[in-house]
Design an enzyme around this catalytic site. Structure first.
Site, PDB file in Angstrom:
ATOM      1  CB  CYS A 271      -0.935  -0.107   1.321  1.00 33.80           C
ATOM      2  SG  CYS A 271      -2.294  -1.334   1.146  1.00 33.80           S
TER       3      CYS A 271
HETATM    4  N1  LIG Z   1      -2.614  -6.201   1.630  1.00 35.46           N
HETATM    5  C1  LIG Z   1      -3.038  -5.217   2.351  1.00 35.46           C
HETATM    6  O1  LIG Z   1      -2.894  -4.947   3.562  1.00 35.46           O
HETATM    7  C2  LIG Z   1      -4.212  -4.327   1.738  1.00 35.46           C
HETATM    8  C3  LIG Z   1      -4.670  -3.240   2.388  1.00 35.46           C
HETATM    9  C4  LIG Z   1      -5.515  -2.290   1.832  1.00 35.46           C
HETATM   10  C5  LIG Z   1      -5.901  -2.482   0.710  1.00 35.46           C
HETATM   11  N2  LIG Z   1      -5.141  -3.476  -0.423  1.00 35.46           N
HETATM   12  C6  LIG Z   1      -5.429  -3.469  -1.732  1.00 35.46           C
HETATM   13  O2  LIG Z   1      -6.347  -4.693  -2.189  1.00 35.46           O
HETATM   14  C7  LIG Z   1      -6.033  -5.155  -3.240  1.00 35.46           C
HETATM   15  C8  LIG Z   1      -5.419  -6.674  -3.166  1.00 35.46           C
HETATM   16  O3  LIG Z   1      -4.413  -6.629  -2.416  1.00 35.46           O
HETATM   17  P1  LIG Z   1      -3.835  -8.003  -1.781  1.00 35.46           P
HETATM   18  O4  LIG Z   1      -2.989  -7.675  -0.682  1.00 35.46           O
HETATM   19  O5  LIG Z   1      -5.063  -8.919  -1.463  1.00 35.46           O
HETATM   20  O6  LIG Z   1      -3.443  -8.534  -2.887  1.00 35.46           O
HETATM   21  P2  LIG Z   1      -2.732 -10.318  -3.147  1.00 35.46           P
HETATM   22  O7  LIG Z   1      -1.672 -10.232  -4.247  1.00 35.46           O
HETATM   23  O8  LIG Z   1      -2.583 -10.739  -1.715  1.00 35.46           O
HETATM   24  O9  LIG Z   1      -4.120 -11.041  -3.711  1.00 35.46           O
HETATM   25  C9  LIG Z   1      -4.603 -10.619  -4.807  1.00 35.46           C
HETATM   26  C10 LIG Z   1      -5.093 -12.174  -5.707  1.00 35.46           C
HETATM   27  O10 LIG Z   1      -5.576 -11.880  -6.813  1.00 35.46           O
HETATM   28  C11 LIG Z   1      -5.425 -12.908  -7.827  1.00 35.46           C
HETATM   29  N3  LIG Z   1      -5.753 -12.520  -8.929  1.00 35.46           N
HETATM   30  C12 LIG Z   1      -4.746 -11.634  -9.640  1.00 35.46           C
HETATM   31  N4  LIG Z   1      -5.583 -11.645 -10.977  1.00 35.46           N
HETATM   32  C13 LIG Z   1      -6.823 -12.275 -10.803  1.00 35.46           C
HETATM   33  C14 LIG Z   1      -7.863 -12.535 -11.708  1.00 35.46           C
HETATM   34  N5  LIG Z   1      -7.976 -11.761 -12.832  1.00 35.46           N
HETATM   35  N6  LIG Z   1      -9.200 -12.915 -11.198  1.00 35.46           N
HETATM   36  C15 LIG Z   1      -8.961 -13.746 -10.033  1.00 35.46           C
HETATM   37  N7  LIG Z   1      -8.184 -13.544  -9.074  1.00 35.46           N
HETATM   38  C16 LIG Z   1      -6.851 -12.986  -9.578  1.00 35.46           C
HETATM   39  C17 LIG Z   1      -3.938 -13.142  -7.339  1.00 35.46           C
HETATM   40  O11 LIG Z   1      -3.779 -14.664  -7.435  1.00 35.46           O
HETATM   41  C18 LIG Z   1      -4.282 -13.148  -5.639  1.00 35.46           C
HETATM   42  O12 LIG Z   1      -4.600 -14.418  -5.198  1.00 35.46           O
HETATM   43  C19 LIG Z   1      -4.862  -4.213  -3.919  1.00 35.46           C
HETATM   44  O13 LIG Z   1      -5.416  -3.216  -4.701  1.00 35.46           O
HETATM   45  C20 LIG Z   1      -4.265  -3.687  -2.383  1.00 35.46           C
HETATM   46  O14 LIG Z   1      -3.638  -2.283  -2.886  1.00 35.46           O
HETATM   47  C21 LIG Z   1      -4.426  -4.156   0.347  1.00 35.46           C
END
Ligand SMILES: NC(=O)c1ccc[n+]([C@@H]2O[C@H](COP(=O)([O-])OP(=O)(O)OC[C@H]3O[C@@H](n4cnc5c(N)ncnc54)[C@H](O)[C@@H]3O)[C@@H](O)[C@H]2O)c1
Length: 433
Positions: A271
């Site tokens: 983030c």
């Molecule tokens: N990790 C955090 O603490 C956090 C906090 C707030 C916001 N976010 C936001 O949330 C969003 C997701 O982050 P995250 O940390 O969960 O990412 P992550 O990489 O842990 O998870 C994303 C998942 O999406 C899957 N994926 C990718 N493309 C796909 C598709 N076309 N169809 C289905 N699945 C697909 C990946 O395989 C993965 O499992 C981002 O925008 C991030 O900025 C994350």
């Protein structure tokens, strides 16, 4: 939703999507998790977990409420609400990479149906939901569905709701974190508020998806800028012989108008190092320079180099150079007690040390091995925490709670502490930076 008949699809079973799925399952919703990674789908369906702080028992409990995972997008048809939680990284030019979002929306568009609610949770710049997601949804579905603006209009509903997950922070229960929701019109807002109102105690409706998108960015930019401020002041304090941590501890006794942020070896995670640049990129479309964001980025990204300078100075005191020195990096995760190394400053520090000819090892109980990712290529295995005396220096980059810092200091020749993890320990072998 009230009767829990609504079926919830969550796309992206990562750090955000999986805990969200469990939250809905805990409220007796039938949840389907969609992910393109076959390994994740099969692990979840076997009742397992790939995120350390989520126990397999939690997945198995959710399965009893109907949770299952799939890679088959045709199942979107059976969902009443679909929440998108896919990555939003930066590309190699430091620009937003929305390909995961657009790819997901292109995949689900052929399967959407009337009255379905689609919510984007991935952090992104203001305008994404209306300008990027909506046109793909509307163009990609064979029924010719449009986003409905009023409750009686026929169509699909669309909203943005930012995720406020803070991995490793258990001080607030997830359902007590207020959930901001902005729909494309009152109908979408109302449905999205009802959806999240069933798992969060407080829903904060805002007037549009753009306001919700900007809210998330404000929160993260606020952190990014304040961390840069203390990182800069730390460097000044070191020159002045003042302990920045003592200063922060004293300042935070003020009961209003001050929030404590702490200096460190540089930003990490999905983030704070990334999200602000989504906004600075978008701002250019409006002929606007986001100078605070750029300056904060400059200060924060210089911190790993500052750590290397401090290490060089510490070794110099002992008539040694970085070249040829054995250095142990403690902690790979971007912050304490989590199993996430995305954008971790440890990775940059290891690469910088290797470039300078150091012989680098690492220890992190969360990572038995580290291979290569988008921005690193390390191929290393975890080194046990014994015989610390063999290293010319130990660099504490992540202050995991399980480390015995007193023992580490006692056994090491030189300790570079970037996290104030050795506070209270008196030793000339410690360089706090
Ligand atoms: N990790 C955090 O603490 C956090 C906090 C707030 C916001 N976010 C936001 O949330 C969003 C997701 O982050 P995250 O940390 O969960 O990412 P992550 O990489 O842990 O998870 C994303 C998942 O999406 C899957 N994926 C990718 N493309 C796909 C598709 N076309 N169809 C289905 N699945 C697909 C990946 O395989 C993965 O499992 C981002 O925008 C991030 O900025 C994350």
């Amino acid at each position: 939703m009230e009767t829990r008949e609504a079926r919830i699809g969550i796309v992206g079973m990562g750090y955000v999507g999986l805990p969200l799925a469990l939250l809905f399952s805990g409220e007796r919703f039938r949840v389907t998790g969609f992910d393109v990674e076959a390994r994740k789908v099969s692990t979840l369906n076997a009742g397992g977990s790939y995120i350390v702080r989520i126990l397999p028992e939690a997945i198995q409990e959710a399965q009893k409420a109907g949770f299952r995972a799939t890679a088959d997008y045709t199942e979107i048809e059976q969902m009443d609400a679909v929440i998108i939680c896919v990555p939003t990284p930066l590309n190699e030019h430091h620009e937003p990479d929305l390909s995961y979002v657009t790819g997901t929306v292109e995949s689900i568009a052929p399967h959407i149906h009337e009255d379905q609610l689609i919510v984007l949770e991935s952090t992104t710049y203001p305008g994404t939901t209306e300008e990027i997601v909506r046109p793909i949804l509307e163009a990609g579905n064979p029924l010719g569905l449009k986003v409905a603006r009023t409750l009686d209009e026929i169509g699909v509903h669309l909203a943005f709701s930012p995720e406020r997950e803070d991995p490793g922070n258990d001080s607030v229960a997830r359902h007590d974190i207020p959930k901001v929701v902005g729909g494309c019109g009152p109908a979408s807002s109302e449905l999205a508020a009802a959806l999240y109102g069933s798992i969060f105690r407080h829903v904060v409706p805002v007037s549009s998806p753009s306001v919700a998108e900007m809210t998330k960015l404000l929160e993260n930019i606020y952190r990014c800028v304040n961390i840069a401020l203390v990182n800069e002041l730390k460097q000044l304090c070191m020159r002045m012989g003042i302990d920045i941590h003592e200063v922060i501890d004293a300042a935070k006794t003020k009961p209003f108008g001050f929030q404590a942020f702490y200096p460190g070896p540089g930003l990490g995670g999905h983030c704070i190092p990334i999200d602000p640049f989504y906004l600075s990129w978008k701002a250019k479309e409006f002929d606007f320079q986001t100078r605070f964001i750029e300056l904060a980025g400059e200060v924060n990204s210089s911190m790993p180099y500052f750590v290397i300078d401090q290490l060089a100075a510490g070794l110099n005191e002992q008539r040694k150079s970085i070249k040829g020195s054995k250095v142990l990096v403690l902690g790979l995760a971007y912050k304490r007690d989590i199993d996430d190394l995305r954008e971790s400053p440890s990775l940059t520090i290891i690469e910088l040390l290797r470039d300078k000819g150091a012989l680098v090892a690492y220890n992190d109980p969360f990572f038995p091995t580290v291979g290569h990712g988008r921005h690193y290529d390390l191929n290393m295995t975890n080194t046990p925490l014994d015989n610390l005396g063999q290293y010319d220096a130990v660099v504490i980059v992540t202050d995991h709670s399980d480390y015995d810092y007193k023992a580490i200091v006692e056994q090491s020749q030189l300790v570079i502490d970037t996290r104030n993890a050795t506070r209270g320990i008196e030793s000339l072998r410690i360089v706090r930076c």
